[in-house]
Scaffold this motif. Structure first.
Motif, PDB file in Angstrom:
ATOM      1  N   PHE A  36       1.247  -5.514  -2.962  1.00  0.00           N
ATOM      2  CA  PHE A  36       0.700  -4.182  -2.803  1.00  0.00           C
ATOM      3  C   PHE A  36      -0.040  -3.999  -1.482  1.00  0.00           C
ATOM      4  O   PHE A  36      -0.470  -2.917  -1.142  1.00  0.00           O
ATOM      5  CB  PHE A  36      -0.277  -3.892  -3.953  1.00  0.00           C
ATOM      6  N   TYR A  37      -0.250  -5.093  -0.747  1.00  0.00           N
ATOM      7  CA  TYR A  37      -0.931  -4.961   0.522  1.00  0.00           C
ATOM      8  C   TYR A  37       0.059  -4.548   1.592  1.00  0.00           C
ATOM      9  O   TYR A  37       1.142  -5.119   1.695  1.00  0.00           O
ATOM     10  CB  TYR A  37      -1.599  -6.283   0.906  1.00  0.00           C
ATOM     11  N   PRO A  38      -0.297  -3.592   2.405  1.00  0.00           N
ATOM     12  CA  PRO A  38       0.626  -3.164   3.477  1.00  0.00           C
ATOM     13  C   PRO A  38       0.791  -4.268   4.504  1.00  0.00           C
ATOM     14  O   PRO A  38      -0.122  -5.057   4.742  1.00  0.00           O
ATOM     15  CB  PRO A  38      -0.071  -1.930   4.062  1.00  0.00           C
ATOM     16  N   TYR A 127      -2.371   1.691   0.984  1.00  0.00           N
ATOM     17  CA  TYR A 127      -1.185   1.751   0.129  1.00  0.00           C
ATOM     18  C   TYR A 127      -0.792   3.202  -0.133  1.00  0.00           C
ATOM     19  O   TYR A 127       0.384   3.562  -0.120  1.00  0.00           O
ATOM     20  CB  TYR A 127      -1.477   1.036  -1.188  1.00  0.00           C
ATOM     21  N   PHE A 143       3.700   1.891  -6.485  1.00  0.00           N
ATOM     22  CA  PHE A 143       2.357   2.375  -6.165  1.00  0.00           C
ATOM     23  C   PHE A 143       1.664   2.915  -7.408  1.00  0.00           C
ATOM     24  O   PHE A 143       0.472   2.684  -7.633  1.00  0.00           O
ATOM     25  CB  PHE A 143       2.437   3.458  -5.084  1.00  0.00           C
TER      26      PHE A 143
END
Length: 506
Positions: A36-38, A127, A143
């Motif tokens: 989930f981390y960009p 996110y 997301f």
């Protein structure tokens, strides 16, 4: 022995959903936290050396190969990709030299105050910004799942006695609700566009009170979405739709429709649906006639595809092989014990408890083994299986040399845990421990309260104790009517520290 296999209440949640009860349920996310981390941007490329000579040299010197290799021993040297060395030519320059730029800044990785991870809010912002840039439903769905998970684990401050942090608690709770609303809103849009995972996940949220009014379950909105996802071929959705039809959750109770959904999910190898069909065939439920052979076939199929969430068929087959069943399943204790071990490995508490009994008393061909008995009891007790908790109470009372040290304190704590799970004999035991002072300080008032709870549940010993004069101390341990009979130094009556055969705490 009459074999009547009643349908067990299976968990109505799939492995992909988020449980509210951390103890019971095993949370399985759709994506790991790292996903989930960009992605961070690539580090800036070096365009200049130690001075302006490098910049000017770039305009004058044209290498034959575009690949350069940096030499850490001499910052003024450049290597071509073919390995040929070309010395740098110093040229006059009237411009002032530029300050050197870092090749790669690692300052953020230094220990101490400079080392820090992104905050939860900052991660959400990044996110959210990335999710808005795409129209890919899969990324938007991930997301939304992340939002639900973030809301579930959003830190809520503990209330202080003075009440000074009431506003902080309310703000945190409002933030959690905002995240739930944002997630369900995004899921609704995706579901309307026909995205099957979103349809199912949104239905699961409604069924578990996520994003609903006052956190109440809303099957009226969940059931149509389960049906919609089932029509698109989602096995879990078909199983959940069948469960709703069987119990009348969000729809009329229709066994024929439930059977259709279960068969659809069973054909897609859903272990929960296969187990339900097996029990229905064994007992003649859901409008079916009793067909033991077909029921066993379904149970075997479910056992082949068993998961940590649906291990029930393995346990059921073990019980069938333990006792035999209508000339369909023959008695095979060794195989039954193997099946119990398989279900225990998946974390199924009833199987682990049963296997703990087998190793404690030498049943079903299992040798008496204190270590294995305690091991399997512990697996079940960690999931709040009340009988397993109370079994550990008995083990701690007498101990086992080299395996488990004798501890009255642990015995009391496990007994209390079983009593709080409404096990009647554990309620009486806790009252006894409190009255006599085993593993805890004597507290007659608290002991009487536990005796009353046990007596209300039908425990005759507790009722007799309440009739006696409460000011008269109970018979000391080891006497007639006591909970346990132990030898000196906490040993059992056999002097070996094993389970006491005369222990009547059970």
């Amino acid at each position: 022995m009459t074999n009547t296999y009643a349908h067990q209440s299976l968990p109505s949640r799939p492995s992909s959903s988020f449980h509210q009860d951390q103890q019971q349920q095993r949370v399985v996310s759709h994506a790991s936290q790292q996903d989930f981390y960009p992605q961070s941007q690539s580090p800036p490329q070096r365009t200049a050396g130690r001075g302006s000579l490098h910049i000017q040299e770039e305009s004058r010197y044209e290498p034959t190969d575009d690949l350069y290799q940096y030499n850490p021993d001499n910052n003024d040297d450049f290597y071509h990709g073919n390995g040929a060395y070309t010395p740098q030519r110093s040229l006059p320059d009237s411009r002032p030299p530029t300050p050197p730029g870092p090749i790669l800044d690692h300052s953020h990785l230094k220990p101490g105050k400079e080392a820090a991870l992104l905050s939860h809010e900052r991660t959400l912002e990044l996110y959210r910004a990335n999710a808005k840039k795409t129209q890919d439903p899969e990324l938007q769905f991930e997301f939304a799942v992340f939002l639900v998970d973030a809301a579930k684990h959003w830190p809520i401050p503990a209330p202080e006695p003075s009440g000074v942090n009431v506003l902080d608690i309310e703000k945190a709770q409002d933030k959690r609700e905002d995240l739930y609303r944002e997630a369900t809103s995004l899921l609704r849009k995706l579901a309307d566009r026909g995205h099957m995972p979103s349809q199912y996940f949104l239905a699961d949220c409604y069924a578990n009170g996520i994003g609903t009014t006052k956190g109440k379950q809303d099957f009226d909105r969940a059931f149509p979405l389960f049906v919609l996802a089932a029509k698109h071929g989602h096995p879990d959705a078909a199983y959940r739709a069948g469960t709703c039809c069987e119990n009348g959750w969000g729809c009329r109770r229709e066994t024929a429709k439930a059977l259709q959904f279960f068969r659809k999910a069973g054909a897609a190898l859903h272990p929960g649906a296969q187990y339900r069909l097996g029990i229905a065939e064994l007992n003649g439920e859901l409008g079916l006639s009793k067909r033991p052979r077909e029921g066993v076939k379904w149970l075997k199929r479910s056992a082949e595809h068993a998961t940590a969430e649906f291990p029930h068929a393995i346990h059921e087959l073990a019980l069938l092989h333990e006792n035999g069943f209508e000339n369909t399943v023959f008695v095979d204790h060794e195989y039954a014990a193997e099946l119990l071990a398989q279900a225990s490995e998946l974390g199924y508490a009833p199987s682990a408890y049963r296997l703990g009994e087998c190793y404690e008393y030498g049943k079903m061909g299992c040798p008496q083994d204190a270590a294995l008995s305690i091991h399997y009891y512990n697996i079940a007790a960690q999931q709040n299986h009340r009988d397993a908790c109370f079994a550990l109470t008995a083990w701690y009372l007498v101990g086992s040399p080299g395996v488990l040290p004798q501890s009255d304190t642990e015995a009391f704590l496990w007994a209390k845990r079983a009593a709080e799970a409404e096990l009647v004999k554990a309620m009486y035991a806790v009252g006894y421990f409190l009255e006599v002072g085993i593993g805890t300080s004597p507290d007659m008032k608290e002991a009487i309260s536990w005796y009353k709870r046990a007596a209300e549940k039908g425990d005759k010993r507790a009722a007799q104790r309440l009739k006696a004069n409460s000011n008269t101390p109970i018979i000391q341990p080891g006497g007639p009517g006591s909970v346990l009979r132990r030898g000196p130094d906490g040993e059992g009556s056999d002097g070996k520290g094993g389970r006491d055969k005369d222990c009547v705490i059970m």
